[in-house]
Design an enzyme around this catalytic site. Structure first.
Site, PDB file in Angstrom:
ATOM      1  N   ASP A  13       0.931  -1.087   0.078  1.00  0.00           N
ATOM      2  CA  ASP A  13       0.134  -0.124   0.046  1.00  0.00           C
ATOM      3  C   ASP A  13       0.757   1.120  -0.065  1.00  0.00           C
ATOM      4  OD1 ASP A  13      -2.421   1.375  -0.084  1.00  0.00           O
ATOM      5  OD2 ASP A  13      -2.495   1.405   2.029  1.00  0.00           O
ATOM      6  N   HIS A  30       2.087   3.423  -9.222  1.00  0.00           N
ATOM      7  CA  HIS A  30       1.899   1.995  -9.255  1.00  0.00           C
ATOM      8  C   HIS A  30       3.014   1.196 -10.248  1.00  0.00           C
ATOM      9  CE1 HIS A  30      -2.101   2.303  -7.276  1.00  0.00           C
ATOM     10  NE2 HIS A  30      -2.621   2.812  -8.414  1.00  0.00           N
ATOM     11  N   LEU A 124      11.187 -20.032  -5.473  1.00  0.00           N
ATOM     12  CA  LEU A 124      10.241 -19.080  -4.658  1.00  0.00           C
ATOM     13  C   LEU A 124       8.866 -19.331  -5.352  1.00  0.00           C
ATOM     14  CD1 LEU A 124       9.821 -16.654  -2.438  1.00  0.00           C
ATOM     15  CD2 LEU A 124      10.159 -15.363  -4.426  1.00  0.00           C
TER      16      LEU A 124
HETATM   17  C1  IPE Z   1      -5.185  -2.530  -0.044  1.00  0.00           C
HETATM   18  O1  IPE Z   1      -5.057  -1.393  -0.304  1.00  0.00           O
HETATM   19  C2  IPE Z   1      -5.300  -3.454  -1.439  1.00  0.00           C
HETATM   20  C3  IPE Z   1      -4.053  -3.417  -1.948  1.00  0.00           C
HETATM   21  C4  IPE Z   1      -2.832  -3.201  -1.586  1.00  0.00           C
HETATM   22  C5  IPE Z   1      -3.969  -3.997  -3.446  1.00  0.00           C
HETATM   23  P1  IPE Z   1      -6.359  -0.248  -0.462  1.00  0.00           P
HETATM   24  O2  IPE Z   1      -5.319   0.987  -0.626  1.00  0.00           O
HETATM   25  O3  IPE Z   1      -7.254  -0.693  -1.446  1.00  0.00           O
HETATM   26  O4  IPE Z   1      -6.860  -0.427   1.208  1.00  0.00           O
HETATM   27  P2  IPE Z   1      -7.594   0.638   1.843  1.00  0.00           P
HETATM   28  O5  IPE Z   1      -8.781   1.263   1.075  1.00  0.00           O
HETATM   29  O6  IPE Z   1      -6.912   1.863   2.299  1.00  0.00           O
HETATM   30  O7  IPE Z   1      -8.260  -0.026   2.948  1.00  0.00           O
HETATM   31  C1  IPE Z   2      -1.776   0.146  -3.421  1.00  0.00           C
HETATM   32  O1  IPE Z   2      -1.431   1.578  -3.245  1.00  0.00           O
HETATM   33  C2  IPE Z   2      -1.947  -0.364  -4.590  1.00  0.00           C
HETATM   34  C3  IPE Z   2      -3.280  -0.711  -5.096  1.00  0.00           C
HETATM   35  C4  IPE Z   2      -4.393  -0.420  -4.031  1.00  0.00           C
HETATM   36  C5  IPE Z   2      -3.555  -1.149  -6.292  1.00  0.00           C
HETATM   37  P1  IPE Z   2      -2.545   2.665  -3.122  1.00  0.00           P
HETATM   38  O2  IPE Z   2      -3.003   2.833  -4.654  1.00  0.00           O
HETATM   39  O3  IPE Z   2      -3.690   2.046  -2.396  1.00  0.00           O
HETATM   40  O4  IPE Z   2      -1.658   3.888  -2.785  1.00  0.00           O
HETATM   41  P2  IPE Z   2      -2.373   4.905  -1.716  1.00  0.00           P
HETATM   42  O5  IPE Z   2      -3.002   4.186  -0.322  1.00  0.00           O
HETATM   43  O6  IPE Z   2      -3.526   5.623  -2.269  1.00  0.00           O
HETATM   44  O7  IPE Z   2      -1.336   5.869  -1.225  1.00  0.00           O
HETATM   45 MG    MG Z   3      -3.997   2.401  -0.538  1.00  0.00          MG
END
Ligand code: IPE
Ligand code: IPE
Ligand code: MG
Length: 240
Positions: A13, A30, A124
């Site tokens: 995240d 991303h 892995l």
């Molecule tokens: C969780 O992150 C999903 C992934 C890392 C793929 P999110 O950014 O979607 O989670 P919330 O919305 O903060 O809970």
């Molecule tokens: C996690 O990073 C990746 C996905 C959920 C696809 P985020 O896109 O949720 O990044 P933040 O949390 O908005 O910074």
């Molecule tokens: Mg996020």
């Protein structure tokens, strides 16, 4: 003595915030996230981790703006063509875990090809959770067993779950500062050690991984028992 977790799971995240802080579009974060994953896969393999499971796209991430969702789908297609040959050469066995319905034909064919190309690898196991939700997994396992007329037990559910090919994660890491599960491995994380890092996923490096493994080594995994019981086992092992 330092122990390497057999199975590490990661909620990757913080990509969006990484990009926004640099005045870049979220998709740029991303892209950096893919590079961070590459580094992490190599670092885990080098440390002797047997299984790495990462959360790449949740069932709920469809609710993001259309351009971000389509950017993520394109990135997946790009990463498949660019990374799979390298992963294959490096001994990584790839699995994509999640609902395939809803993905484009091109993407789901790419996932199946990547799995087939790496299925004999043993260095892995890399599980990429894509269009995945912990609730989806429990529900699909139960529905499948019910359709076959099988009883619903802990053991039967466990073996019908999407991660039945690996043991439960020992260490579950979440980057990006949030301390929640966000519908990740609801069933499998029952006894995982949780580790939260404030680093955003694109910044997660070998030092961060080592810090998480070091923290894991300071934990006492009791699985419901008492410390004294565990110490008893350790002493018995010393005597034997
Ligand atoms: C969780 O992150 C999903 C992934 C890392 C793929 P999110 O950014 O979607 O989670 P919330 O919305 O903060 O809970
Ligand atoms: C996690 O990073 C990746 C996905 C959920 C696809 P985020 O896109 O949720 O990044 P933040 O949390 O908005 O910074
Ligand atoms: Mg996020």
């Amino acid at each position: 003595m330092s122990q390497v977790p057999h199975h590490i799971a990661i909620v990757m995240d913080g990509n969006g915030r990484w990009a926004t802080r640099r005045y870049l579009p979220r998709v740029a974060g991303h892209k950096q996230g893919v590079d961070a994953l590459n580094r992490c896969v190599r670092a885990c393999a080098a440390r002797g981790v047997a299984v790495l499971t990462v959360f790449a796209f949740s069932s709920e991430n469809w609710n993001r703006p259309v351009e971000e969702v389509s950017g993520l789908m394109e990135l997946l297609a790009m990463a498949l063509s660019r990374e799979v040959p390298k992963l294959k050469a490096e001994g990584v066995q790839l699995h994509f875990v999640g609902e395939r319905a809803g993905l484009s034909d091109k993407v789901s064919a790419g996932l199946a090809q990547a799995e087939a190309a790496t299925k004999h690898n043993t260095r892995l196991v890399l599980n990429v959770c894509f269009n995945y939700g912990g609730r989806w997994d429990i529900a699909q396992a139960a529905a499948r067993l019910a359709a076959q007329g099988q009883p619903l037990t802990e053991a039967s559910l466990d073996s019908a779950m999407a991660l039945a090919h690996v043991p439960d994660p020992d260490l579950l890491i979440r980057t990006g500062g949030e301390q929640r599960i966000s519908n990740f491995l609801l069933w499998q994380a029952a006894y995982s050690e949780l580790y939260f890092s404030d680093s955003l996923w694109p910044e997660f490096d070998e030092a961060e991984l080592d810090a998480a493994i070091a923290a894991f080594n300071r934990r006492e995994r009791r699985f419901g028992k008492t410390s004294a019981q565990l110490a008893g086992v350790a002493n018995a092992q010393k005597v034997a």
